[in-house]
Write a protein that holds these residues in place. Structure first.
Motif, PDB file in Angstrom:
ATOM      1  N   GLU A  21       0.819  -1.217   0.000  1.00 24.97           N
ATOM      2  CA  GLU A  21       0.000   0.000   0.000  1.00 24.97           C
ATOM      3  C   GLU A  21       0.852   1.266   0.000  1.00 24.97           C
ATOM      4  O   GLU A  21       0.537   2.223  -0.711  1.00 24.97           O
ATOM      5  N   SER A  81      -6.863   1.175   0.155  1.00 25.39           N
ATOM      6  CA  SER A  81      -7.785   0.079   0.436  1.00 25.39           C
ATOM      7  C   SER A  81      -8.811   0.574   1.445  1.00 25.39           C
ATOM      8  O   SER A  81      -8.471   1.229   2.428  1.00 25.39           O
ATOM      9  N   LEU A  82     -10.065   0.272   1.160  1.00 27.21           N
ATOM     10  CA  LEU A  82     -11.152   0.644   2.061  1.00 27.21           C
ATOM     11  C   LEU A  82     -11.303  -0.402   3.161  1.00 27.21           C
ATOM     12  O   LEU A  82     -11.737  -0.098   4.268  1.00 27.21           O
ATOM     13  N   TRP A  83     -10.950  -1.626   2.840  1.00 29.80           N
ATOM     14  CA  TRP A  83     -10.924  -2.726   3.800  1.00 29.80           C
ATOM     15  C   TRP A  83     -10.055  -3.833   3.199  1.00 29.80           C
ATOM     16  O   TRP A  83      -9.817  -3.839   1.999  1.00 29.80           O
ATOM     17  N   HIS A  84      -9.588  -4.705   4.037  1.00 33.32           N
ATOM     18  CA  HIS A  84      -8.851  -5.871   3.543  1.00 33.32           C
ATOM     19  C   HIS A  84      -9.020  -7.045   4.509  1.00 33.32           C
ATOM     20  O   HIS A  84      -9.317  -6.853   5.680  1.00 33.32           O
ATOM     21  N   VAL A  85      -8.858  -8.234   3.946  1.00 32.84           N
ATOM     22  CA  VAL A  85      -8.936  -9.477   4.705  1.00 32.84           C
ATOM     23  C   VAL A  85      -7.634 -10.231   4.459  1.00 32.84           C
ATOM     24  O   VAL A  85      -7.177 -10.336   3.314  1.00 32.84           O
ATOM     25  N   CYS A  95      -8.892  -7.290  -0.907  1.00 34.40           N
ATOM     26  CA  CYS A  95      -9.159  -5.919  -0.488  1.00 34.40           C
ATOM     27  C   CYS A  95     -10.056  -5.203  -1.498  1.00 34.40           C
ATOM     28  O   CYS A  95     -10.144  -5.604  -2.662  1.00 34.40           O
ATOM     29  N   GLU A  96     -10.702  -4.147  -1.010  1.00 38.59           N
ATOM     30  CA  GLU A  96     -11.438  -3.244  -1.892  1.00 38.59           C
ATOM     31  C   GLU A  96     -10.606  -1.982  -2.022  1.00 38.59           C
ATOM     32  O   GLU A  96     -10.299  -1.334  -1.025  1.00 38.59           O
ATOM     33  N   ASP A  98     -10.118   1.819  -3.545  1.00 37.23           N
ATOM     34  CA  ASP A  98     -10.801   2.994  -4.075  1.00 37.23           C
ATOM     35  C   ASP A  98      -9.907   3.611  -5.148  1.00 37.23           C
ATOM     36  O   ASP A  98      -8.683   3.460  -5.107  1.00 37.23           O
ATOM     37  N   THR A 113     -14.598   1.660  -7.310  1.00 34.04           N
ATOM     38  CA  THR A 113     -13.792   0.714  -6.540  1.00 34.04           C
ATOM     39  C   THR A 113     -13.634  -0.608  -7.277  1.00 34.04           C
ATOM     40  O   THR A 113     -14.378  -0.903  -8.205  1.00 34.04           O
TER      41      THR A 113
END
Length: 170
Positions: A21, A81-85, A95-96, A98, A113
């Motif tokens: 990132e 990234s708006l979220w990640h796993v 991840c999502e 943006d 996205t």
């Protein structure tokens, strides 16, 4: 494709994604896309649903440069990234991301996205990336940006040409 057991710790995966990132953020700010591409293994498999499948870092490199240095990619300011796993079992990060575009002149933020699935290879390198998204959402965001920029008097020739080719029918 079979999924094999991961040999990386969760901490290593998290650290590698944090570095990924940061490198992508730096690339977006400097417009130097090589460090982003250098995070992939030489034989990376990059699946991009609109552009196709690329095999190898040197096939990905010109695509990223071309995409990010022409409209609408050249108007995207960051890729947070708006979220990640973290999927420890497979060594993947899902991840999502943006893709916000620069201010068209009225202070609005326009973006689209995508979901990215990254497979870690170790030593800070990624062996696979798959970007999943609806290309029509990206087109709609770019058209919206163009129309706002046009209304604000900030529509560039490059964006106007893109709009005339891809966006006027919307």
């Amino acid at each position: 494709m079979s999924v094999t057991a991961n040999t990386f710790t969760r901490a290593e995966l998290v650290d590698a994604f944090t570095a990924f990132e940061a490198t992508v953020d730096r690339a977006a700010r400097t417009r130097d896309w090589d460090p982003w591409v250098d995070q992939y293994t030489d034989d990376v498999l990059y699946i991009e649903h609109a552009a196709g499948t690329m095999r190898g870092r040197e096939e990905v490199r010109p695509w990223i440069w071309r995409t990010m240095e022409s409209f609408p990619g050249s108007y995207m300011t960051s890729f947070p990234s708006l979220w990640h796993v973290v999927d420890d079992a497979t060594g993947r990060i899902i991840c999502e991301l943006d893709n916000p575009m620069r201010d068209p002149g009225d202070g609005s933020v326009i973006s689209a996205t995508n979901i990215s699935i990254l497979t870690y290879a170790g030593d800070g390198k990624w062996s696979r990336q798959e970007d999943v998204y609806n290309p029509l959402r990206f087109i709609a965001a770019a058209v919206k940006w163009c129309k706002k920029a046009e209304a604000c008097g900030t529509l560039t020739d490059e964006a106007a040409e893109w709009l005339a080719t891809y966006g006027r029918q919307r």
